[in-house]
Design a protein around this motif. Sequence first.
Motif, PDB file in Angstrom:
ATOM      1  N   SER A  96      15.764 -14.692  -0.901  1.00  0.00           N
ATOM      2  CA  SER A  96      15.805 -13.011  -0.443  1.00  0.00           C
ATOM      3  C   SER A  96      16.757 -12.277  -1.384  1.00  0.00           C
ATOM      4  CB  SER A  96      16.096 -12.864   1.098  1.00  0.00           C
ATOM      5  OG  SER A  96      15.077 -13.354   1.812  1.00  0.00           O
ATOM      6  N   ILE A  97      17.873 -12.969  -1.604  1.00  0.00           N
ATOM      7  CA  ILE A  97      18.963 -12.173  -2.495  1.00  0.00           C
ATOM      8  C   ILE A  97      18.196 -12.181  -3.853  1.00  0.00           C
ATOM      9  CG2 ILE A  97      21.015 -12.382  -3.669  1.00  0.00           C
ATOM     10  CD1 ILE A  97      21.103 -11.472  -0.664  1.00  0.00           C
ATOM     11  N   ALA A  98      17.518 -13.291  -4.311  1.00  0.00           N
ATOM     12  CA  ALA A  98      17.072 -13.272  -5.752  1.00  0.00           C
ATOM     13  C   ALA A  98      15.860 -12.121  -5.872  1.00  0.00           C
ATOM     14  CB  ALA A  98      16.424 -14.451  -5.874  1.00  0.00           C
ATOM     15  N   PHE A  99      15.132 -11.881  -4.704  1.00  0.00           N
ATOM     16  CA  PHE A  99      14.030 -10.884  -4.551  1.00  0.00           C
ATOM     17  C   PHE A  99      14.781  -9.542  -4.744  1.00  0.00           C
ATOM     18  CE2 PHE A  99      11.250  -7.861  -2.837  1.00  0.00           C
ATOM     19  CZ  PHE A  99      10.038  -8.272  -3.330  1.00  0.00           C
ATOM     20  N   GLY A 100      15.670  -9.363  -4.095  1.00  0.00           N
ATOM     21  CA  GLY A 100      16.539  -8.157  -4.104  1.00  0.00           C
ATOM     22  C   GLY A 100      17.066  -7.754  -5.422  1.00  0.00           C
ATOM     23  N   ARG A 101      17.575  -8.488  -5.959  1.00  0.00           N
ATOM     24  CA  ARG A 101      18.072  -8.220  -7.287  1.00  0.00           C
ATOM     25  C   ARG A 101      16.962  -8.239  -8.371  1.00  0.00           C
ATOM     26  NH1 ARG A 101      23.460  -9.407  -8.142  1.00  0.00           N
ATOM     27  NH2 ARG A 101      24.613 -10.266  -6.127  1.00  0.00           N
ATOM     28  N   ASN A 102      16.034  -8.943  -8.323  1.00  0.00           N
ATOM     29  CA  ASN A 102      14.729  -8.560  -9.106  1.00  0.00           C
ATOM     30  C   ASN A 102      14.196  -7.429  -9.042  1.00  0.00           C
ATOM     31  OD1 ASN A 102      12.673  -9.291 -11.017  1.00  0.00           O
ATOM     32  ND2 ASN A 102      11.866 -10.682  -9.595  1.00  0.00           N
ATOM     33  N   LEU A 103      14.070  -6.971  -8.029  1.00  0.00           N
ATOM     34  CA  LEU A 103      13.684  -5.700  -7.647  1.00  0.00           C
ATOM     35  C   LEU A 103      14.555  -4.426  -8.210  1.00  0.00           C
ATOM     36  CD1 LEU A 103      10.803  -4.808  -6.406  1.00  0.00           C
ATOM     37  CD2 LEU A 103      11.802  -4.403  -4.330  1.00  0.00           C
ATOM     38  N   ASP A 104      15.847  -4.683  -7.888  1.00  0.00           N
ATOM     39  CA  ASP A 104      16.783  -3.760  -8.328  1.00  0.00           C
ATOM     40  C   ASP A 104      16.617  -3.514 -10.009  1.00  0.00           C
ATOM     41  OD1 ASP A 104      17.592  -2.570  -5.945  1.00  0.00           O
ATOM     42  OD2 ASP A 104      19.135  -4.049  -5.641  1.00  0.00           O
ATOM     43  N   ALA A 105      16.687  -4.709 -10.472  1.00  0.00           N
ATOM     44  CA  ALA A 105      16.593  -4.795 -11.887  1.00  0.00           C
ATOM     45  C   ALA A 105      15.470  -3.948 -12.680  1.00  0.00           C
ATOM     46  CB  ALA A 105      16.799  -6.270 -12.508  1.00  0.00           C
ATOM     47  N   HIS A 106      14.213  -3.828 -11.678  1.00  0.00           N
ATOM     48  CA  HIS A 106      13.213  -3.213 -12.374  1.00  0.00           C
ATOM     49  C   HIS A 106      13.012  -1.928 -11.692  1.00  0.00           C
ATOM     50  CE1 HIS A 106      11.882  -7.347 -13.342  1.00  0.00           C
ATOM     51  NE2 HIS A 106      11.246  -6.681 -14.068  1.00  0.00           N
ATOM     52  N   ALA A 107      13.982  -1.282 -10.914  1.00  0.00           N
ATOM     53  CA  ALA A 107      13.705   0.005 -10.145  1.00  0.00           C
ATOM     54  C   ALA A 107      14.756   1.045 -11.257  1.00  0.00           C
ATOM     55  CB  ALA A 107      14.259  -0.125  -8.939  1.00  0.00           C
ATOM     56  N   PRO A 108      14.209   2.232 -11.068  1.00  0.00           N
ATOM     57  CA  PRO A 108      14.907   3.406 -11.925  1.00  0.00           C
ATOM     58  C   PRO A 108      16.241   3.655 -11.061  1.00  0.00           C
ATOM     59  CG  PRO A 108      13.024   4.284 -10.767  1.00  0.00           C
ATOM     60  CD  PRO A 108      12.900   2.537 -10.755  1.00  0.00           C
ATOM     61  N   VAL A 109      17.399   4.029 -11.705  1.00  0.00           N
ATOM     62  CA  VAL A 109      18.357   4.438 -11.085  1.00  0.00           C
ATOM     63  C   VAL A 109      18.941   5.828 -11.026  1.00  0.00           C
ATOM     64  CG1 VAL A 109      20.951   4.019 -10.934  1.00  0.00           C
ATOM     65  CG2 VAL A 109      19.271   1.949 -11.227  1.00  0.00           C
ATOM     66  N   GLU A 110      19.176   6.372 -10.052  1.00  0.00           N
ATOM     67  CA  GLU A 110      19.536   7.859 -10.177  1.00  0.00           C
ATOM     68  C   GLU A 110      20.983   8.015 -10.446  1.00  0.00           C
ATOM     69  OE1 GLU A 110      20.396  11.425  -6.804  1.00  0.00           O
ATOM     70  OE2 GLU A 110      18.562  10.071  -6.516  1.00  0.00           O
ATOM     71  N   ARG A 111      21.195   8.652 -11.601  1.00  0.00           N
ATOM     72  CA  ARG A 111      22.601   8.982 -12.296  1.00  0.00           C
ATOM     73  C   ARG A 111      23.571   9.379 -11.237  1.00  0.00           C
ATOM     74  NH1 ARG A 111      21.197  11.405 -18.335  1.00  0.00           N
ATOM     75  NH2 ARG A 111      20.140   9.532 -19.189  1.00  0.00           N
ATOM     76  N   LEU A 167       8.315   1.031  -9.902  1.00  0.00           N
ATOM     77  CA  LEU A 167       6.821   1.721 -10.476  1.00  0.00           C
ATOM     78  C   LEU A 167       6.121   0.680 -11.228  1.00  0.00           C
ATOM     79  CD1 LEU A 167       8.039   5.313 -11.293  1.00  0.00           C
ATOM     80  CD2 LEU A 167       7.368   4.575  -8.978  1.00  0.00           C
ATOM     81  N   GLU A 168       6.808  -0.534 -11.329  1.00  0.00           N
ATOM     82  CA  GLU A 168       6.018  -1.387 -12.228  1.00  0.00           C
ATOM     83  C   GLU A 168       5.057  -2.552 -11.701  1.00  0.00           C
ATOM     84  OE1 GLU A 168       9.097  -3.318 -14.615  1.00  0.00           O
ATOM     85  OE2 GLU A 168      10.181  -1.567 -14.966  1.00  0.00           O
ATOM     86  N   GLY A 169       5.037  -2.239 -10.426  1.00  0.00           N
ATOM     87  CA  GLY A 169       3.795  -3.109  -9.625  1.00  0.00           C
ATOM     88  C   GLY A 169       4.409  -4.795  -9.430  1.00  0.00           C
ATOM     89  N   ARG A 170       3.524  -5.483 -10.015  1.00  0.00           N
ATOM     90  CA  ARG A 170       3.675  -6.861  -9.902  1.00  0.00           C
ATOM     91  C   ARG A 170       4.917  -7.359 -10.560  1.00  0.00           C
ATOM     92  NH1 ARG A 170      -1.017 -10.955 -11.798  1.00  0.00           N
ATOM     93  NH2 ARG A 170      -0.350  -9.993 -13.628  1.00  0.00           N
ATOM     94  N   SER A 171       5.274  -6.692 -11.721  1.00  0.00           N
ATOM     95  CA  SER A 171       6.242  -6.939 -12.408  1.00  0.00           C
ATOM     96  C   SER A 171       7.752  -7.051 -11.685  1.00  0.00           C
ATOM     97  CB  SER A 171       6.510  -6.522 -13.868  1.00  0.00           C
ATOM     98  OG  SER A 171       5.306  -6.496 -14.529  1.00  0.00           O
ATOM     99  N   CYS A 172       7.823  -6.247 -10.615  1.00  0.00           N
ATOM    100  CA  CYS A 172       8.844  -5.825 -10.027  1.00  0.00           C
ATOM    101  C   CYS A 172       9.434  -7.176  -9.155  1.00  0.00           C
ATOM    102  CB  CYS A 172       8.819  -4.752  -8.852  1.00  0.00           C
ATOM    103  SG  CYS A 172       8.089  -3.282  -9.416  1.00  0.00           S
ATOM    104  N   TYR A 173       8.645  -8.007  -8.942  1.00  0.00           N
ATOM    105  CA  TYR A 173       8.788  -9.446  -8.380  1.00  0.00           C
ATOM    106  C   TYR A 173       8.541 -10.418  -8.808  1.00  0.00           C
ATOM    107  CZ  TYR A 173       4.336  -8.341  -6.332  1.00  0.00           C
ATOM    108  OH  TYR A 173       3.257  -8.082  -6.015  1.00  0.00           O
TER     109      TYR A 173
END
Length: 501
Positions: A437-452, A461-467
């Motif tokens: 579960s932690i691996a999933f969360g880190r993986n998803l955060d790594a592909h998610a845009p970050v608000e400055r 927004l990358e679909g399957r590549s997110c996880y």
Amino acid sequence: MAPQNAAVPGLLSLPRITTLLASLLVAVGAGTNYVFSAYAPQLAARLNINHTQLNVVGLAANVGVYASGPVWGRIVDARGPRIPLAFSFIFLLLGYTGIRHFYDAGVPEGTSLSSLGLALLIACSFMTGVGGNAGSSGAVNSTAKSFPDKARATTTGIVLSGFGLSAFFFSTIAHSLYPGDTSSLLFLLACGTALASSIGFFFVRAIPLAATEIEHTEVPESEATLFSHLNDSHTPLLNQPAEEYPPSSPRSRSRSLSRGRKAQAFEGPNVYGRALWLNPDFWLLFAIFALLSGTGLMYINNVGSIAQALFAKGSPTYDEVQASRWQAAQVSVISIMNFSGRIVIGVLSDNLKNRFGLPRSYSTIFVSTLFFFSQLLATQISDVQDLWKASMLVGFSYGTIFGLWPTVCIEFFGLSHFSENWGYLSLSPLVGGNLFSIAFGRNLDAHAPVERSTGRAHQCLEGRSCYVATLGLTSTACFAAILLSAFVTWRERRKLLAGRL
């Protein structure tokens, strides 16, 4: 003199059926951890926390479930189900009420939940897990002790199926009465789970079995040291007076040892305490359970985020309401199949043992293989409209493991200390669940845009590549579980062949 079993209720008597139905109701209220994905993304958005923090909140409930297992197990074995059911009422009511308070309060625009607030939210989630497991321990233990071995996997499977059906039950009611209202869903969880525990407090109890219904399991003399002390009861097993031989005579000591061995053989194995931790079968079951349950927990806790990621890539204009519908659909599919898996594996493993004389542990290969294919299927899905296929197989697989493992635990280690042993075995999902579960969360955060302005990750927004990388990890884990299950089956086959020589 009245027959010994004259007062013992029959197999399909009202007291046993009452215990079964009340235990099923308690299980429905106890399995609400699986509802997490129905409100998790909304909770994260309301409190402005990232996916890794959200996974920690979800994992807190799982830690509460599995870490409390040995404690509740020992209490149930020693004192019965009422004490755990009372605490189940308290913890579930407080836990969900607390989570609802955080959701309703929210955070000011442009800020995020404080560290103290996050810690309290995690504590509330932890309480829901502890309360759910308290109720489940009392329900499963009472059912297992109320039905004979020939029907035990089926009846415990029925109770455990309620645990799996919980998410569908509560999410469907909430969607019908309060569509799109997360606060009302959390209120329903607080009241509904507490009510189920309170009903169980009055109606769940172990109904004693007749002597002829207790399973007969031969115990090799070489394994005697692994089991409990020999029966020291002074009640003769045979219809012969105790005074037939002087207590100190060699023949008397021989007869006492023989009586102990016969009692031990009649009651089956009784492995617990230090002997349990030294037993290689315990560690094999522990490892397989960790790999498979961890895989299931990762998917179940995050299927809402998976659905949103797939929906976001396929929709130029992201519709929050439509996304939540796909999210709720996955929760319902998983819950129904979770329910089905627990029923099917109970009937299947009972038939394997009763009709073909095969240990229930043989079914571990089937369960591990189901999990492996569920992860392969999930890696291939790129459209949210097809996600139900993976959710269906994951839900069914997850149901089979929790429908099978308790009865395998009884088969390997005995019934006398079942709840305590099951509690220790249930620590294993903490390992796999936390890792994946932690691996999933880190993986998803790594592909998610970050608000400055806030530094917070938003919707990927990358679909399957997110996880998908995390699914590769869980696929490998499930394949390892298949190999370990094959080893368990090989060991059991050797024991069977040795017993026939």
